[in-house]
Scaffold this motif. Structure first.
Motif, PDB file in Angstrom:
ATOM      1  N   GLY A 130       0.790  -1.226   0.000  1.00 55.22           N
ATOM      2  CA  GLY A 130       0.000   0.000   0.000  1.00 55.22           C
ATOM      3  C   GLY A 130       0.817   1.269   0.000  1.00 55.22           C
ATOM      4  O   GLY A 130       0.335   2.322   0.430  1.00 55.22           O
ATOM      5  N   MET A 131       2.057   1.193  -0.487  1.00 56.17           N
ATOM      6  CA  MET A 131       2.941   2.359  -0.494  1.00 56.17           C
ATOM      7  C   MET A 131       3.053   2.956  -1.896  1.00 56.17           C
ATOM      8  O   MET A 131       3.135   2.229  -2.889  1.00 56.17           O
ATOM      9  N   LYS A 132       3.098   4.273  -1.967  1.00 56.31           N
ATOM     10  CA  LYS A 132       3.356   4.960  -3.216  1.00 56.31           C
ATOM     11  C   LYS A 132       4.862   4.948  -3.496  1.00 56.31           C
ATOM     12  O   LYS A 132       5.662   4.710  -2.585  1.00 56.31           O
ATOM     13  N   SER A 133       5.238   5.218  -4.757  1.00 57.61           N
ATOM     14  CA  SER A 133       6.659   5.179  -5.130  1.00 57.61           C
ATOM     15  C   SER A 133       7.039   6.409  -5.940  1.00 57.61           C
ATOM     16  O   SER A 133       6.254   6.887  -6.768  1.00 57.61           O
ATOM     17  N   VAL A 134       8.245   6.904  -5.679  1.00 58.84           N
ATOM     18  CA  VAL A 134       8.881   7.907  -6.539  1.00 58.84           C
ATOM     19  C   VAL A 134      10.142   7.261  -7.092  1.00 58.84           C
ATOM     20  O   VAL A 134      11.010   6.818  -6.331  1.00 58.84           O
ATOM     21  N   VAL A 135      10.227   7.175  -8.406  1.00 57.59           N
ATOM     22  CA  VAL A 135      11.322   6.473  -9.068  1.00 57.59           C
ATOM     23  C   VAL A 135      12.209   7.484  -9.781  1.00 57.59           C
ATOM     24  O   VAL A 135      11.757   8.209 -10.670  1.00 57.59           O
ATOM     25  N   TYR A 136      13.472   7.531  -9.370  1.00 56.81           N
ATOM     26  CA  TYR A 136      14.468   8.326 -10.083  1.00 56.81           C
ATOM     27  C   TYR A 136      15.603   7.392 -10.474  1.00 56.81           C
ATOM     28  O   TYR A 136      16.578   7.214  -9.752  1.00 56.81           O
ATOM     29  N   VAL A 137      15.423   6.754 -11.604  1.00 54.65           N
ATOM     30  CA  VAL A 137      16.410   5.834 -12.165  1.00 54.65           C
ATOM     31  C   VAL A 137      16.616   6.274 -13.611  1.00 54.65           C
ATOM     32  O   VAL A 137      15.865   5.865 -14.501  1.00 54.65           O
ATOM     33  N   PRO A 138      17.591   7.144 -13.872  1.00 51.02           N
ATOM     34  CA  PRO A 138      17.705   7.792 -15.184  1.00 51.02           C
ATOM     35  C   PRO A 138      17.772   6.853 -16.373  1.00 51.02           C
ATOM     36  O   PRO A 138      17.343   7.230 -17.460  1.00 51.02           O
ATOM     37  N   GLY A 158      -0.488   5.063  -6.701  1.00 50.92           N
ATOM     38  CA  GLY A 158       0.279   6.133  -7.309  1.00 50.92           C
ATOM     39  C   GLY A 158       1.761   5.826  -7.425  1.00 50.92           C
ATOM     40  O   GLY A 158       2.350   5.177  -6.564  1.00 50.92           O
ATOM     41  N   CYS A 159       2.347   6.305  -8.514  1.00 50.51           N
ATOM     42  CA  CYS A 159       3.788   6.181  -8.743  1.00 50.51           C
ATOM     43  C   CYS A 159       4.213   7.333  -9.639  1.00 50.51           C
ATOM     44  O   CYS A 159       3.534   7.638 -10.621  1.00 50.51           O
ATOM     45  N   LEU A 160       5.300   7.971  -9.291  1.00 51.69           N
ATOM     46  CA  LEU A 160       5.861   9.039 -10.106  1.00 51.69           C
ATOM     47  C   LEU A 160       7.231   8.616 -10.603  1.00 51.69           C
ATOM     48  O   LEU A 160       8.135   8.385  -9.802  1.00 51.69           O
ATOM     49  N   VAL A 161       7.356   8.475 -11.915  1.00 48.20           N
ATOM     50  CA  VAL A 161       8.643   8.169 -12.530  1.00 48.20           C
ATOM     51  C   VAL A 161       9.221   9.479 -13.049  1.00 48.20           C
ATOM     52  O   VAL A 161       8.623  10.125 -13.920  1.00 48.20           O
ATOM     53  N   ALA A 162      10.348   9.888 -12.510  1.00 49.64           N
ATOM     54  CA  ALA A 162      10.932  11.185 -12.836  1.00 49.64           C
ATOM     55  C   ALA A 162      12.241  11.008 -13.603  1.00 49.64           C
ATOM     56  O   ALA A 162      13.235  10.577 -13.012  1.00 49.64           O
ATOM     57  N   PRO A 163      12.271  11.324 -14.900  1.00 51.02           N
ATOM     58  CA  PRO A 163      13.543  11.296 -15.636  1.00 51.02           C
ATOM     59  C   PRO A 163      14.559  12.265 -15.045  1.00 51.02           C
ATOM     60  O   PRO A 163      15.757  12.036 -15.116  1.00 51.02           O
ATOM     61  N   THR A 164      14.072  13.345 -14.461  1.00 52.92           N
ATOM     62  CA  THR A 164      14.945  14.288 -13.759  1.00 52.92           C
ATOM     63  C   THR A 164      14.198  14.830 -12.556  1.00 52.92           C
ATOM     64  O   THR A 164      12.972  14.974 -12.579  1.00 52.92           O
ATOM     65  N   PRO A 277      14.786  19.907  -3.869  1.00 55.78           N
ATOM     66  CA  PRO A 277      13.456  20.536  -3.961  1.00 55.78           C
ATOM     67  C   PRO A 277      12.511  19.769  -4.877  1.00 55.78           C
ATOM     68  O   PRO A 277      11.316  19.630  -4.574  1.00 55.78           O
ATOM     69  N   GLY A 278      13.040  19.254  -5.976  1.00 54.56           N
ATOM     70  CA  GLY A 278      12.212  18.445  -6.864  1.00 54.56           C
ATOM     71  C   GLY A 278      11.785  17.147  -6.217  1.00 54.56           C
ATOM     72  O   GLY A 278      10.651  16.679  -6.397  1.00 54.56           O
ATOM     73  N   LEU A 279      12.682  16.527  -5.441  1.00 56.97           N
ATOM     74  CA  LEU A 279      12.337  15.284  -4.757  1.00 56.97           C
ATOM     75  C   LEU A 279      11.235  15.511  -3.730  1.00 56.97           C
ATOM     76  O   LEU A 279      10.273  14.737  -3.657  1.00 56.97           O
ATOM     77  N   LEU A 280      11.356  16.552  -2.928  1.00 52.69           N
ATOM     78  CA  LEU A 280      10.338  16.830  -1.919  1.00 52.69           C
ATOM     79  C   LEU A 280       8.992  17.147  -2.566  1.00 52.69           C
ATOM     80  O   LEU A 280       7.932  16.725  -2.063  1.00 52.69           O
ATOM     81  N   LEU A 281       9.016  17.850  -3.682  1.00 52.77           N
ATOM     82  CA  LEU A 281       7.775  18.105  -4.418  1.00 52.77           C
ATOM     83  C   LEU A 281       7.166  16.796  -4.900  1.00 52.77           C
ATOM     84  O   LEU A 281       5.946  16.584  -4.804  1.00 52.77           O
ATOM     85  N   ALA A 282       7.996  15.887  -5.411  1.00 55.66           N
ATOM     86  CA  ALA A 282       7.514  14.598  -5.893  1.00 55.66           C
ATOM     87  C   ALA A 282       6.863  13.799  -4.777  1.00 55.66           C
ATOM     88  O   ALA A 282       5.817  13.168  -4.961  1.00 55.66           O
ATOM     89  N   GLU A 297       7.496  17.407 -14.373  1.00 50.70           N
ATOM     90  CA  GLU A 297       6.972  18.643 -14.959  1.00 50.70           C
ATOM     91  C   GLU A 297       5.455  18.721 -14.926  1.00 50.70           C
ATOM     92  O   GLU A 297       4.877  19.804 -15.048  1.00 50.70           O
ATOM     93  N   LYS A 298       4.783  17.602 -14.761  1.00 52.25           N
ATOM     94  CA  LYS A 298       3.311  17.592 -14.690  1.00 52.25           C
ATOM     95  C   LYS A 298       2.812  18.373 -13.483  1.00 52.25           C
ATOM     96  O   LYS A 298       1.644  18.764 -13.435  1.00 52.25           O
ATOM     97  N   PHE A 299       3.691  18.614 -12.504  1.00 56.68           N
ATOM     98  CA  PHE A 299       3.268  19.258 -11.266  1.00 56.68           C
ATOM     99  C   PHE A 299       3.853  20.649 -11.093  1.00 56.68           C
ATOM    100  O   PHE A 299       3.697  21.253 -10.031  1.00 56.68           O
TER     101      PHE A 299
END
Length: 300
Positions: A130-138, A158-164, A277-282, A297-299
């Motif tokens: 039941g955990m959300k994920s933020v993925v930063y794996v370029p 929910g999951c956010l995949v962030a290229p940057t 700052p981008g990570l905390l926003l994510a 960038e969607k946010f």
């Protein structure tokens, strides 16, 4: 060191409630139950250590676990050169950490700084608890993103995949898209301190963003085979020049030109802390998601 305020409460019985035992509360040692519990997978990496410090200092967040295959058993706070230990040891078992948090039914987010080969299983485990994920794996592959999207849709998670995670990089990309409608010539020049995947994911994304917009760039030498002219990305003639220069910051420059006019957009990353700052926003945004979103960038 912060002061610790401890209070002793004796609750009076209520006709509508069962009698309660007296409670002992120390406000400084008990974080708010509304805090987002954050697990950092890849915590011993440079970016992981920066994330530990950022999450610990961020309002509304609490570091709940540090996962890595290195420095096992060491206190993650001391590993990050913080003034005091966090009393959170580095462990290699993600499932164990997930299980301990899920028992409390609290909002949890797993930050994944690991590897393209393991990221799917990591997100799958987080989703199961039941955990959300933020993925930063370029270097994550498109097929992995597609598989993650299907997984999140099925689980409504929910999951956010962030290229940057760099907000500056995202702003550069937005400026490049705007400029591409007004110039017919464009070249991307990047420098990186070491060679991994070149062109970098950032340069490739910039080239893809301004392709298929009805514009053909660099018509004068679009068919040249001279390698010094750089690599063409996409079908619209966008050229990328990648330099590997240890000692220089990670830098991206985009040059647009027309007769008598040169427009240059540049962004440098000199410290991994610029990504925080981008990570905390994510983290704050992903807790509201019920599917996969690609791109921070969607946010913005």
């Amino acid at each position: 060191m912060a002061a610790v305020n401890c209070l002793f409460f004796k609750l009076s019985p209520s006709p509508h409630l069962k009698p309660s035992r007296p409670s002992f509360s120390c406000s400084a040692s008990q974080p708010s139950q509304n805090n987002i519990k954050v697990i950092i997978n890849g915590a011993a990496k440079e970016i992981g250590r920066a994330a530990v410090v950022a999450v610990t200092k961020a309002r509304g967040m609490e570091l709940a676990g540090a996962v890595d295959n290195h420095f096992l058993g060491e206190d993650i706070g001391l590993l990050c050169d913080m003034e005091e230990p966090l009393e959170i040891p580095v462990v290699s078992d993600l499932t164990m950490v997930l299980g301990s948090i899920s028992q409390g039914k609290e909002v949890g987010v797993v930050i994944d700084f690991t590897d393209p080969s393991t990221v799917y299983e990591n997100v799958k485990q987080a989703t199961a608890f039941g955990m959300k994920s933020v993925v930063y794996v370029p270097r994550i592959k498109p097929e992995t993103v597609s598989a993650l999207s299907a997984l999140c849709d099925k689980a409504t998670m929910g999951c956010l995949v962030a290229p940057t995670l760099s907000i500056g990089s995202i702003l550069l990309q937005q400026a490049v898209i705007m400029a591409s409608f007004h110039y017919n010539n464009v070249e991307i020049v990047e420098s990186r301190p070491n060679a991994t995947d070149l062109p970098s994911p950032e340069a490739t994304q910039i080239a893809n963003n301004i392709s298929n917009l009805g514009q053909i760039y660099n018509r004068e030498d679009s068919s040249t085979d001279v390698q010094a002219r750089g690599q063409v990305i996409g079908e619209d003639g966008v050229r990328v020049h990648s330099m590997v220069l240890p000692g220089l910051p990670s830098s991206t420059q985009v040059y647009f030109s027309s007769p008598g006019d040169v427009y240059t957009i540049k962004h440098d990353i000199v410290d991994v802390r610029s990504l925080m700052p981008g990570l905390l926003l994510a983290i704050r945004k992903v807790v509201r998601l019920k599917n996969l979103v690609y791109g921070l960038e969607k946010f913005l």
